[in-house]
Design an enzyme around this catalytic site. Structure first.
Site, PDB file in Angstrom:
ATOM      1  N   TYR A  46       0.832  -1.212   0.000  1.00  0.00           N
ATOM      2  CA  TYR A  46       0.000   0.000   0.000  1.00  0.00           C
ATOM      3  C   TYR A  46       0.866   1.261   0.000  1.00  0.00           C
ATOM      4  CZ  TYR A  46      -4.254  -2.757   0.933  1.00  0.00           C
ATOM      5  OH  TYR A  46      -5.308  -3.638   0.851  1.00  0.00           O
ATOM      6  N   LEU A 202     -17.739   0.579  -0.145  1.00  0.00           N
ATOM      7  CA  LEU A 202     -18.415   1.675  -0.860  1.00  0.00           C
ATOM      8  C   LEU A 202     -17.932   1.711  -2.311  1.00  0.00           C
ATOM      9  CD1 LEU A 202     -18.067   4.374   1.972  1.00  0.00           C
ATOM     10  CD2 LEU A 202     -19.965   2.780   1.567  1.00  0.00           C
ATOM     11  N   GLY A 204     -15.021   1.777  -3.381  1.00  0.00           N
ATOM     12  CA  GLY A 204     -13.929   2.737  -3.539  1.00  0.00           C
ATOM     13  C   GLY A 204     -14.416   4.162  -3.769  1.00  0.00           C
ATOM     14  N   GLY A 205     -15.672   4.446  -3.415  1.00  0.00           N
ATOM     15  CA  GLY A 205     -16.242   5.791  -3.611  1.00  0.00           C
ATOM     16  C   GLY A 205     -17.121   5.863  -4.858  1.00  0.00           C
ATOM     17  N   PHE A 208     -20.775   6.867  -4.813  1.00  0.00           N
ATOM     18  CA  PHE A 208     -21.164   8.282  -4.751  1.00  0.00           C
ATOM     19  C   PHE A 208     -20.850   9.023  -6.050  1.00  0.00           C
ATOM     20  CE2 PHE A 208     -19.745   6.700  -0.680  1.00  0.00           C
ATOM     21  CZ  PHE A 208     -20.922   6.803   0.043  1.00  0.00           C
TER      22      PHE A 208
HETATM   23  P1  NAP Z   1     -14.292   2.195   0.329  1.00  0.00           P
HETATM   24  O1  NAP Z   1     -14.866   2.568   1.649  1.00  0.00           O
HETATM   25  O2  NAP Z   1     -15.139   1.426  -0.622  1.00  0.00           O
HETATM   26  O3  NAP Z   1     -13.806   3.501  -0.440  1.00  0.00           O
HETATM   27  C1  NAP Z   1     -13.146   4.517   0.218  1.00  0.00           C
HETATM   28  C2  NAP Z   1     -13.202   5.770  -0.648  1.00  0.00           C
HETATM   29  O4  NAP Z   1     -14.546   6.221  -0.656  1.00  0.00           O
HETATM   30  C3  NAP Z   1     -12.346   6.885  -0.079  1.00  0.00           C
HETATM   31  O5  NAP Z   1     -11.723   7.574  -1.139  1.00  0.00           O
HETATM   32  C4  NAP Z   1     -13.370   7.750   0.635  1.00  0.00           C
HETATM   33  O6  NAP Z   1     -12.982   9.115   0.692  1.00  0.00           O
HETATM   34  C5  NAP Z   1     -14.580   7.586  -0.270  1.00  0.00           C
HETATM   35  N1  NAP Z   1     -15.803   7.869   0.488  1.00  0.00           N
HETATM   36  C6  NAP Z   1     -16.191   7.356   1.659  1.00  0.00           C
HETATM   37  N2  NAP Z   1     -17.361   7.884   2.070  1.00  0.00           N
HETATM   38  C7  NAP Z   1     -17.721   8.753   1.095  1.00  0.00           C
HETATM   39  C8  NAP Z   1     -18.842   9.604   0.922  1.00  0.00           C
HETATM   40  N3  NAP Z   1     -19.838   9.652   1.826  1.00  0.00           N
HETATM   41  N4  NAP Z   1     -18.885  10.367  -0.200  1.00  0.00           N
HETATM   42  C9  NAP Z   1     -17.904  10.304  -1.132  1.00  0.00           C
HETATM   43  N5  NAP Z   1     -16.801   9.501  -1.011  1.00  0.00           N
HETATM   44  C10 NAP Z   1     -16.714   8.732   0.096  1.00  0.00           C
HETATM   45  O7  NAP Z   1     -13.005   1.392   0.668  1.00  0.00           O
HETATM   46  P2  NAP Z   1     -11.555   1.176  -0.061  1.00  0.00           P
HETATM   47  O8  NAP Z   1     -10.655   2.262   0.389  1.00  0.00           O
HETATM   48  O9  NAP Z   1     -11.712   0.944  -1.531  1.00  0.00           O
HETATM   49  O10 NAP Z   1     -11.152  -0.193   0.623  1.00  0.00           O
HETATM   50  C11 NAP Z   1     -11.172  -0.300   2.054  1.00  0.00           C
HETATM   51  C12 NAP Z   1     -10.006  -1.082   2.537  1.00  0.00           C
HETATM   52  O11 NAP Z   1     -10.085  -2.410   2.029  1.00  0.00           O
HETATM   53  C13 NAP Z   1      -8.620  -0.579   2.081  1.00  0.00           C
HETATM   54  O12 NAP Z   1      -8.132   0.470   2.889  1.00  0.00           O
HETATM   55  C14 NAP Z   1      -7.798  -1.833   2.235  1.00  0.00           C
HETATM   56  O13 NAP Z   1      -7.417  -1.972   3.586  1.00  0.00           O
HETATM   57  C15 NAP Z   1      -8.781  -2.931   1.857  1.00  0.00           C
HETATM   58  N6  NAP Z   1      -8.629  -3.396   0.465  1.00  0.00           N
HETATM   59  C16 NAP Z   1      -8.231  -4.685   0.254  1.00  0.00           C
HETATM   60  C17 NAP Z   1      -8.117  -5.175  -1.035  1.00  0.00           C
HETATM   61  C18 NAP Z   1      -7.687  -6.603  -1.231  1.00  0.00           C
HETATM   62  O14 NAP Z   1      -7.374  -6.999  -2.366  1.00  0.00           O
HETATM   63  N7  NAP Z   1      -7.640  -7.402  -0.186  1.00  0.00           N
HETATM   64  C19 NAP Z   1      -8.403  -4.365  -2.148  1.00  0.00           C
HETATM   65  C20 NAP Z   1      -8.824  -3.053  -1.910  1.00  0.00           C
HETATM   66  C21 NAP Z   1      -8.941  -2.583  -0.594  1.00  0.00           C
HETATM   67  P3  NAP Z   1     -12.810   9.843   2.145  1.00  0.00           P
HETATM   68  O15 NAP Z   1     -11.487   9.420   2.677  1.00  0.00           O
HETATM   69  O16 NAP Z   1     -12.874  11.289   1.793  1.00  0.00           O
HETATM   70  O17 NAP Z   1     -13.957   9.413   3.007  1.00  0.00           O
END
Ligand code: NAP
Length: 289
Positions: A46, A202, A204-205, A208
């Site tokens: 990461y 979510l 990855g956003g 929204f």
């Molecule tokens: P996510 O919660 O689906 O997406 C997060 C993104 O959404 C951030 O950029 C966040 O921005 C935005 N967001 C959240 N609430 C929002 C709202 N109300 N309005 C607009 N945008 C919003 O999660 P993710 O980051 O993709 O994944 C979560 C975790 O899963 C990662 O940190 C990682 O630890 C893990 N992961 C694992 C794998 C795997 O292959 N095992 C792959 C991907 C991810 P803000 O920061 O501004 O809220």
């Protein structure tokens, strides 16, 4: 003893984008812990291999924080980077590479032991018996308490699980990513009583900001349900995931404390079956057969 993770896990994939000072990272961790989110999800790759170190700097500043949390990390992907000029990105679950990366994670996260280490993606060249032996030796050395996998199919999970008892399969699931409902991975989790961890709850956003038809359809449906229930769309997405009988641990990706609170709010919402299927239907674009 099985691994105990908090119902909501905080993901650190994006920490390098948050541009926080060490003091701000400490505050973010403290606030997250105060809310009851005690499990933190990392991976060696990461932030272009920098994310674990950013978190570790905060733990070095306030070492007592470490005892209040569970540290989860992943390894097994060799991603090209400036000081890793691989010809192609590839997977590597050899004993030598795993050991190097686990030891690197221990030092980056400034800890003596990792609570859970996951094989990030299925390695087509994985030798399950050899990998299990690596798990056993690093556990005996006290470096890793539990092992699991991420993004593994049912048969890939089963193969490794026959050689070593895995703690979880970390999978993608969101109203915009339904495949785990049909590919057997969530059935397997329920069958074995192993709670899956869920990434990108979510999308990855995209939930929204997506301008594609599926995202627009879902936002329309979800905003109606959310306003009727008096919750946000994000909370509704988490509630939709939490409604699955495999008892998933959603992993938040937000850098905002309010974003983490929206996930926690979902713990007190139980979606009724029709609302759950209305979201499924909006995602698919057609009713159930
Ligand atoms: P996510 O919660 O689906 O997406 C997060 C993104 O959404 C951030 O950029 C966040 O921005 C935005 N967001 C959240 N609430 C929002 C709202 N109300 N309005 C607009 N945008 C919003 O999660 P993710 O980051 O993709 O994944 C979560 C975790 O899963 C990662 O940190 C990682 O630890 C893990 N992961 C694992 C794998 C795997 O292959 N095992 C792959 C991907 C991810 P803000 O920061 O501004 O809220």
């Amino acid at each position: 003893m099985p691994i105990q993770l908090s119902p909501i896990v905080a993901g650190l994939w994006r920490i390098a984008d948050w541009n926080l000072t060490v003091a701000e990272r400490v505050r973010w961790i403290e606030q997250t812990l105060e809310l009851g989110v005690t499990s933190f999800d990392h991976a060696d790759i990461y932030g272009d291999y920098r994310a674990e170190g950013l978190f570790g700097e905060a733990l070095a500043a306030v070492p007592a924080l470490r005892h209040r949390m569970q540290l989860v990390t992943k390894c097994g992907i060799r991603l090209r980077s400036s000081d890793r000029p691989y010809r192609v990105n590839h997977y590597d679950t050899s004993a030598a590479y795993l050991r190097t990366q686990v030891e690197r994670s221990l030092s980056q996260l400034r800890t003596e032991q990792l609570d859970l280490v996951l094989i990030h993606r299925p390695d087509y060249l994985m030798d399950a018996a050899e990998l299990a032996e690596t798990f056993r030796s690093m556990t005996a050395e006290g470096k890793v308490a539990h092992w699991g996998v991420s993004n593994h199919s049912v048969s890939q999970f089963d193969l490794l699980n026959r050689h070593y008892p895995l703690a979880t399969n970390q999978l993608e699931l969101s109203p915009l990513a339904l495949h785990a409902l049909d590919d057997g991975t969530l059935d397997q989790a329920q069958l074995l009583g192993l709670r899956p961890m869920v990434w990108s709850p979510l999308a990855g956003g995209r939930l929204f900001s997506g301008r594609d038809e599926q995202a627009i359809r879902l936002r329309t449906e979800m905003s109606q349900i959310a306003s009727r229930l008096g919750i946000s769309i994000a909370t509704l997405a988490y509630a939709w995931i939490l409604r699955h009988p495999s008892h998933p641990h959603p992993i938040t990706g937000s850098g905002r404390i309010d974003g983490i609170k929206e996930a926690l709010d979902a713990l007190s919402v139980r979606l009724d079956t029709e609302d759950w299927y209305a979201i499924w239907t909006a995602s698919q674009g057609h009713p159930v057969p």
